[in-house]
Write a protein that holds these residues in place. Sequence first.
Motif, PDB file in Angstrom:
ATOM      1  N   ARG A  19       0.824  -1.158   0.049  1.00 27.77           N
ATOM      2  CA  ARG A  19      -0.036   0.143   0.117  1.00 27.77           C
ATOM      3  C   ARG A  19       0.623   1.413   0.133  1.00 27.77           C
ATOM      4  NH1 ARG A  19      -5.432   1.420   3.783  1.00 27.77           N
ATOM      5  NH2 ARG A  19      -5.671   3.520   2.934  1.00 27.77           N
ATOM      6  N   ALA A  20       2.081   1.375   0.792  1.00 28.18           N
ATOM      7  CA  ALA A  20       2.948   2.361   0.756  1.00 28.18           C
ATOM      8  C   ALA A  20       4.282   2.039   0.542  1.00 28.18           C
ATOM      9  CB  ALA A  20       2.479   2.984   2.344  1.00 28.18           C
ATOM     10  N   PRO A  21       4.802   1.747  -0.684  1.00 25.67           N
ATOM     11  CA  PRO A  21       5.876   1.127  -1.009  1.00 25.67           C
ATOM     12  C   PRO A  21       7.012   2.217  -0.912  1.00 25.67           C
ATOM     13  CG  PRO A  21       4.731   1.470  -2.937  1.00 25.67           C
ATOM     14  CD  PRO A  21       3.784   1.778  -1.973  1.00 25.67           C
ATOM     15  N   GLN A  22       6.734   3.520  -0.851  1.00 27.06           N
ATOM     16  CA  GLN A  22       7.789   4.433  -0.763  1.00 27.06           C
ATOM     17  C   GLN A  22       8.546   4.489   0.473  1.00 27.06           C
ATOM     18  OE1 GLN A  22       4.491   5.006  -0.380  1.00 27.06           O
ATOM     19  NE2 GLN A  22       3.999   6.964   0.976  1.00 27.06           N
ATOM     20  N   HIS A  23       8.024   3.982   1.508  1.00 24.66           N
ATOM     21  CA  HIS A  23       8.933   3.626   2.979  1.00 24.66           C
ATOM     22  C   HIS A  23       9.905   2.458   2.839  1.00 24.66           C
ATOM     23  CE1 HIS A  23       6.156   6.799   4.164  1.00 24.66           C
ATOM     24  NE2 HIS A  23       5.082   6.248   4.049  1.00 24.66           N
ATOM     25  N   ARG A  24      10.697   2.409   3.723  1.00 23.25           N
ATOM     26  CA  ARG A  24      11.635   1.293   4.090  1.00 23.25           C
ATOM     27  C   ARG A  24      10.960   0.783   5.304  1.00 23.25           C
ATOM     28  NH1 ARG A  24      17.449   2.445   4.631  1.00 23.25           N
ATOM     29  NH2 ARG A  24      17.409   0.296   4.891  1.00 23.25           N
ATOM     30  N   TYR A  25      10.884  -0.566   5.306  1.00 19.71           N
ATOM     31  CA  TYR A  25      10.186  -1.576   6.461  1.00 19.71           C
ATOM     32  C   TYR A  25      11.551  -2.057   7.282  1.00 19.71           C
ATOM     33  CZ  TYR A  25       5.775   0.057   4.694  1.00 19.71           C
ATOM     34  OH  TYR A  25       5.025   1.033   4.094  1.00 19.71           O
ATOM     35  N   VAL A  26      11.947  -1.516   7.937  1.00 23.87           N
ATOM     36  CA  VAL A  26      13.345  -1.898   8.624  1.00 23.87           C
ATOM     37  C   VAL A  26      13.483  -3.004   9.552  1.00 23.87           C
ATOM     38  CG1 VAL A  26      14.427   0.248   7.802  1.00 23.87           C
ATOM     39  CG2 VAL A  26      13.389   0.041  10.244  1.00 23.87           C
ATOM     40  N   GLY A  27      12.342  -3.500  10.342  1.00 28.19           N
ATOM     41  CA  GLY A  27      12.215  -4.458  11.217  1.00 28.19           C
ATOM     42  C   GLY A  27      10.752  -4.572  11.915  1.00 28.19           C
ATOM     43  N   THR A  28      10.789  -5.727  12.412  1.00 28.85           N
ATOM     44  CA  THR A  28       9.472  -5.999  13.156  1.00 28.85           C
ATOM     45  C   THR A  28       9.775  -6.971  14.295  1.00 28.85           C
ATOM     46  OG1 THR A  28       9.325  -8.423  11.850  1.00 28.85           O
ATOM     47  CG2 THR A  28       8.122  -6.504  10.811  1.00 28.85           C
ATOM     48  N   ARG A  29       8.805  -7.025  15.255  1.00 31.66           N
ATOM     49  CA  ARG A  29       9.126  -7.947  16.420  1.00 31.66           C
ATOM     50  C   ARG A  29       7.527  -8.185  17.052  1.00 31.66           C
ATOM     51  NH1 ARG A  29       9.461  -9.301  21.403  1.00 31.66           N
ATOM     52  NH2 ARG A  29      11.394  -9.860  22.207  1.00 31.66           N
ATOM     53  N   HIS A  30       7.426  -9.500  17.545  1.00 31.50           N
ATOM     54  CA  HIS A  30       6.036  -9.535  18.279  1.00 31.50           C
ATOM     55  C   HIS A  30       5.919  -8.950  19.595  1.00 31.50           C
ATOM     56  CE1 HIS A  30       7.776 -12.114  21.158  1.00 31.50           C
ATOM     57  NE2 HIS A  30       8.338 -12.413  20.394  1.00 31.50           N
ATOM     58  N   GLY A  31       4.822  -8.694  19.842  1.00 34.38           N
ATOM     59  CA  GLY A  31       4.433  -7.786  21.077  1.00 34.38           C
ATOM     60  C   GLY A  31       4.807  -8.639  22.642  1.00 34.38           C
ATOM     61  N   TYR A  32       4.971  -9.920  22.402  1.00 38.01           N
ATOM     62  CA  TYR A  32       4.947 -10.700  23.706  1.00 38.01           C
ATOM     63  C   TYR A  32       6.494 -10.794  24.490  1.00 38.01           C
ATOM     64  CZ  TYR A  32       0.361 -12.140  22.685  1.00 38.01           C
ATOM     65  OH  TYR A  32      -1.100 -11.952  22.501  1.00 38.01           O
ATOM     66  N   PHE A  33       6.758  -9.699  25.107  1.00 36.13           N
ATOM     67  CA  PHE A  33       7.913  -9.480  25.854  1.00 36.13           C
ATOM     68  C   PHE A  33       7.562  -9.123  27.225  1.00 36.13           C
ATOM     69  CE2 PHE A  33       7.304  -5.649  23.272  1.00 36.13           C
ATOM     70  CZ  PHE A  33       7.076  -4.657  24.309  1.00 36.13           C
ATOM     71  N   THR A  34       8.463  -9.332  28.213  1.00 38.29           N
ATOM     72  CA  THR A  34       8.241  -8.961  29.573  1.00 38.29           C
ATOM     73  C   THR A  34       8.631  -7.683  29.729  1.00 38.29           C
ATOM     74  OG1 THR A  34      10.372  -9.836  30.332  1.00 38.29           O
ATOM     75  CG2 THR A  34       8.919 -11.286  30.243  1.00 38.29           C
ATOM     76  N   ASP A  35       8.343  -7.159  30.931  1.00 37.13           N
ATOM     77  CA  ASP A  35       8.753  -6.037  31.487  1.00 37.13           C
ATOM     78  C   ASP A  35      10.418  -5.940  31.430  1.00 37.13           C
ATOM     79  OD1 ASP A  35       6.218  -5.013  31.466  1.00 37.13           O
ATOM     80  OD2 ASP A  35       6.040  -5.366  33.937  1.00 37.13           O
ATOM     81  N   ARG A  36      11.083  -6.854  31.923  1.00 37.34           N
ATOM     82  CA  ARG A  36      12.402  -6.832  31.821  1.00 37.34           C
ATOM     83  C   ARG A  36      13.035  -6.725  30.410  1.00 37.34           C
ATOM     84  NH1 ARG A  36      14.535 -11.684  35.862  1.00 37.34           N
ATOM     85  NH2 ARG A  36      16.666 -10.376  35.391  1.00 37.34           N
ATOM     86  N   GLU A  37      12.275  -7.015  29.488  1.00 35.29           N
ATOM     87  CA  GLU A  37      12.798  -7.033  28.170  1.00 35.29           C
ATOM     88  C   GLU A  37      12.289  -6.036  27.353  1.00 35.29           C
ATOM     89  OE1 GLU A  37      12.534 -11.701  26.759  1.00 35.29           O
ATOM     90  OE2 GLU A  37      10.562 -10.635  27.062  1.00 35.29           O
ATOM     91  N   ALA A  38      11.821  -4.877  27.891  1.00 37.16           N
ATOM     92  CA  ALA A  38      10.932  -3.828  27.286  1.00 37.16           C
ATOM     93  C   ALA A  38      12.456  -2.815  26.789  1.00 37.16           C
ATOM     94  CB  ALA A  38      10.228  -3.085  28.114  1.00 37.16           C
ATOM     95  N   SER A  39      13.403  -2.718  27.552  1.00 36.30           N
ATOM     96  CA  SER A  39      14.224  -1.884  27.433  1.00 36.30           C
ATOM     97  C   SER A  39      14.962  -2.272  26.107  1.00 36.30           C
ATOM     98  CB  SER A  39      15.276  -1.613  28.297  1.00 36.30           C
ATOM     99  OG  SER A  39      16.403  -0.766  28.173  1.00 36.30           O
TER     100      SER A  39
END
Length: 275
Positions: A146-166
């Motif tokens: 849909r918006a190919p002009q941008h660069r998509y430089v990374g992904t990550r799932h949202g299941y991380f702990t508070d200790r992993e947030a940083s």
Amino acid sequence: MAHADCTIPGQRALTGADRPNGNRPIFGIPVTAATSDVMIDELDRLSGAAEAGEPLQVAFLNAHNANLCWENADVAAAFRRGLVLNDGIGLDIATRLLHGEAFPDNLNGTDFVPLYLERTSRIFRIFLLGGTEGVAEKVRAAFQARAPQHRYVGTRHGYFTDREASGVADAIAASGADLVLVALGSPRQELWMSRYLADTGCRIGISVGGLFDFASGTKPRAPALVRRLQCEWVFRLLLEPRRMARRYLRGNFAFLARVARERLAPHSTPVWTRG
């Protein structure tokens, strides 16, 4: 109730001179009133200004999030850190009762964020954070189409702990991203950005709620007519009655009661403002 203007650290306050319709406080949270076209230009301007100062945090306020802000000082503070846009019919009801007119557009994140990526004059390096394993990758493919002009430089799932947030913030910084889309659910996504957005090196972060589920095809969107009537919450309630009943039935009632209370007793205050 005293309402503060929407001031982003390192930038001047946004006023009615910037946007003809200004801000509409809902439970002490300044919500920007603008059309989608005006807001696209405004985000382009603010994202440019953020290069020289603090990053811009963008959130969407709906009835559910407004209830969370009423009840919790930390959540309210996270929303008040940046730019807040209106989402849904509940906010329209609230602004009609509290400010005498509806919002110019329904700027819900599910529709507005893809539109912004498509029409922005800026070229972003985008990181997608959230969803279950593999969802963000599907969203990246959808956005690349849909918006190919941008660069998509990374992904990550949202299941991380508070200790992993940083560490998640460090990984985003290492990707070179300057825009992060955060789909962790409210209020977790707003609280995470409030604490860690500056560490990501991004100049803008946007809370996108359920966008990843819809963009990836994990969950269906309501029919177009239902969306135009701003009744998508009914569709979601029918699909997931157990999960959504508390939010949409009891939650909507609580929201409307609080709006009525603020309308009838202007000096009433949310829980988080009380000493």
